[in-house]
Design a protein around this motif. Structure first.
Motif, PDB file in Angstrom:
ATOM      1  N   HIS A 168       0.840  -1.193   0.000  1.00  0.00           N
ATOM      2  CA  HIS A 168       0.000   0.000   0.000  1.00  0.00           C
ATOM      3  C   HIS A 168       0.882   1.253   0.000  1.00  0.00           C
ATOM      4  CE1 HIS A 168      -3.957  -1.683   0.217  1.00  0.00           C
ATOM      5  NE2 HIS A 168      -3.652  -2.434   1.249  1.00  0.00           N
ATOM      6  N   SER A 169       0.445   2.261  -0.753  1.00  0.00           N
ATOM      7  CA  SER A 169       1.206   3.502  -0.876  1.00  0.00           C
ATOM      8  C   SER A 169       0.348   4.689  -0.460  1.00  0.00           C
ATOM      9  CB  SER A 169       1.684   3.688  -2.323  1.00  0.00           C
ATOM     10  OG  SER A 169       2.455   2.578  -2.752  1.00  0.00           O
ATOM     11  N   PRO A 172       0.274  11.729  -0.222  1.00  0.00           N
ATOM     12  CA  PRO A 172       0.965  12.980   0.136  1.00  0.00           C
ATOM     13  C   PRO A 172       2.491  12.915   0.093  1.00  0.00           C
ATOM     14  CG  PRO A 172      -0.939  12.675   1.550  1.00  0.00           C
ATOM     15  CD  PRO A 172      -0.791  11.396   0.760  1.00  0.00           C
ATOM     16  N   PRO A 173       3.158  11.846   0.592  1.00  0.00           N
ATOM     17  CA  PRO A 173       4.619  11.829   0.496  1.00  0.00           C
ATOM     18  C   PRO A 173       5.127  11.839  -0.943  1.00  0.00           C
ATOM     19  CG  PRO A 173       3.868  10.246   2.128  1.00  0.00           C
ATOM     20  CD  PRO A 173       2.651  10.702   1.388  1.00  0.00           C
ATOM     21  N   ALA A 174       4.368  11.219  -1.857  1.00  0.00           N
ATOM     22  CA  ALA A 174       4.776  11.252  -3.269  1.00  0.00           C
ATOM     23  C   ALA A 174       4.648  12.660  -3.836  1.00  0.00           C
ATOM     24  CB  ALA A 174       3.924  10.270  -4.070  1.00  0.00           C
ATOM     25  N   MET A 175       3.590  13.374  -3.455  1.00  0.00           N
ATOM     26  CA  MET A 175       3.434  14.754  -3.910  1.00  0.00           C
ATOM     27  C   MET A 175       4.589  15.613  -3.409  1.00  0.00           C
ATOM     28  SD  MET A 175      -0.697  15.046  -3.299  1.00  0.00           S
ATOM     29  CE  MET A 175      -0.826  16.786  -3.689  1.00  0.00           C
ATOM     30  N   GLU A 271       8.754   3.137   5.059  1.00  0.00           N
ATOM     31  CA  GLU A 271       9.410   3.514   3.811  1.00  0.00           C
ATOM     32  C   GLU A 271       8.943   2.567   2.715  1.00  0.00           C
ATOM     33  OE1 GLU A 271      13.841   4.871   3.107  1.00  0.00           O
ATOM     34  OE2 GLU A 271      13.732   2.686   3.012  1.00  0.00           O
ATOM     35  N   ARG A 272       8.668   3.103   1.543  1.00  0.00           N
ATOM     36  CA  ARG A 272       8.148   2.268   0.465  1.00  0.00           C
ATOM     37  C   ARG A 272       8.865   2.600  -0.846  1.00  0.00           C
ATOM     38  NH1 ARG A 272       5.999  -1.823   1.237  1.00  0.00           N
ATOM     39  NH2 ARG A 272       4.036  -1.202   2.187  1.00  0.00           N
ATOM     40  N   ALA A 282       8.176   7.041   4.796  1.00  0.00           N
ATOM     41  CA  ALA A 282       6.790   7.104   5.301  1.00  0.00           C
ATOM     42  C   ALA A 282       5.765   7.226   4.171  1.00  0.00           C
ATOM     43  CB  ALA A 282       6.636   8.275   6.278  1.00  0.00           C
ATOM     44  N   SER A 283       6.052   6.593   3.049  1.00  0.00           N
ATOM     45  CA  SER A 283       5.164   6.700   1.880  1.00  0.00           C
ATOM     46  C   SER A 283       4.344   5.444   1.654  1.00  0.00           C
ATOM     47  CB  SER A 283       5.987   6.987   0.623  1.00  0.00           C
ATOM     48  OG  SER A 283       6.823   5.881   0.306  1.00  0.00           O
ATOM     49  N   GLY A 284       4.453   4.489   2.567  1.00  0.00           N
ATOM     50  CA  GLY A 284       3.698   3.250   2.421  1.00  0.00           C
ATOM     51  C   GLY A 284       3.133   2.809   3.756  1.00  0.00           C
TER      52      GLY A 284
END
Length: 361
Positions: A168-169, A172-175, A271-272, A282-284
């Protein structure tokens, strides 16, 4: 057809386009985060209607596309165990990894079941106690609650033959990673309405404030999308940078508390690896220690081969909004839905599939 035809009204669409053009004093670059929005934009030609005043670029909002090859290879390795039944969404079957795809694994004799809900995996584990049922749990904030509930139900039922391969991802961290990239051209975001039905629109407030960028929550029909684009342009023209909810018929500022509570109870941020974007902190989501017995990686001690890159595929740059699918030399030639080099060509939310279907077909 209420709530469908009214959001595809051609006259209203053209009025919205004219209003956006009238509001623009310069050309603005917006990124839609959701792959479903990408398909809607191309299907209805919204990018072409706004050409010259708004450039729409596509982000990593396809959960299948950002699932790392390592996870896919772990899933393939699990199918080689005779006691395992692997449950997955249909989109995952043809996504290539280093060990091939799940379609080929099924053809080779692996027990791969297409499900419509994580709760289907719970039912299968109940019906077949002799099998080890593994749920390939992928997706953003929208699918994580159902996976969490599957774990909670399995615990309540005392199931010892269900486990999860979790990928799961979190959006917001990806943005934030996209905005921190010195090559990014993003001046505003169109946030996915269905993610905000779970997380709430306020989940993006810190990003808007930190990067001084407008973020507008919008839906998936052309009228929805144009309303979001208009709101984003108006903020940019006024020099504003805040979160605005233009999908309030479905998404609330505070989201769905019950769904978030289930996710928080079962999962914790980790972490992902994101395909094309690397490892993001913290993206997953990963299983909390108290639910570690449901972790398929630990239960079966599976290790996948190291990733070797995507070859000629430029999916990573497409997912970061740096290039378009048609920039890829393999697009529509070596890379097609029948012979995909990357996930964006086979996912129902992939940008490459959208371009091939709506622009090249």
């Amino acid at each position: 057809m209420k709530h469908l035809d009214e959001y595809r009204d051609p006259a209203l669409i053209l009025r919205q386009v004219e209003a956006i053009r009238a509001a623009c004093t310069r050309r603005w670059t917006l990124m839609e985060v959701c792959g479903g929005q990408t398909h809607a934009i191309l299907r209805h030609g919204l990018d072409e209607l706004l050409e010259g005043c708004v450039e729409l670029i596509h982000g990593p909002g396809c959960p299948v596309c950002v699932t790392p090859a390592e996870t896919l290879d772990q899933a393939v390795l699990l199918t080689r165990r005779p006691e395992v039944t692997l449950c997955t969404f249909g989109d995952m079957l043809r996504v290539p990894g280093a060990l091939g795809d799940l379609n080929a694994a099924r053809a080779a004799g692996g027990d791969v079941r297409v499900i419509y809900s994580p709760l289907d995996a719970v039912a299968l584990a109940c019906e077949h106690p002799e099998c080890e049922v593994v749920l390939l749990a992928v997706g953003f904030e929208t699918t994580a609650p159902a996976a969490a509930i599957a774990v909670l139900q399995a615990e309540a039922l005392g199931l010892g033959n269900l486990s999860l391969l979790v990928s799961h991802s979190l959006v917001p961290p990806a943005m934030e990673a996209l905005l921190a990239d010195p090559d990014n051209r993003i001046q505003g975001f169109l946030a996915a309405g269905h993610v905000c039905t779970v997380e709430g629109a306020t989940a993006y407030q810190a990003i808007a404030e930190r990067f001084r960028i407008p973020i507008v929550v919008t839906g998936f029909e052309p009228v929805d999308l144009l309303a979001g684009i208009h709101a984003c342009v108006e903020q940019q023209e006024r020099g504003e940078a805040r979160v605005e909810n233009r999908y309030d018929r479905a998404a609330r500022d505070d989201g769905n508390a019950a769904a978030r509570e289930a996710v928080t109870r079962v999962f914790e941020p980790v972490e992902r690896e994101w395909r094309g974007m690397g490892r993001l902190p913290a993206s997953g989501l990963g299983l909390r220690p108290e639910y570690a017995r449901f972790d398929a990686v630990a239960r079966f001690e599976i290790a996948a081969p190291a990733a070797t890159g995507d070859g000629p595929c430029i999916a990573g740059e497409v997912l970061r909004g740096l290039r378009r699918p048609t920039d890829c030399p393999a697009f529509g030639r070596e890379c097609t839905p029948d012979t995909p080099l990357g996930a964006p060509m086979v996912s129902s939310e992939g940008a490459c599939a959208a371009y091939l279907h709506y622009r090249e077909g």
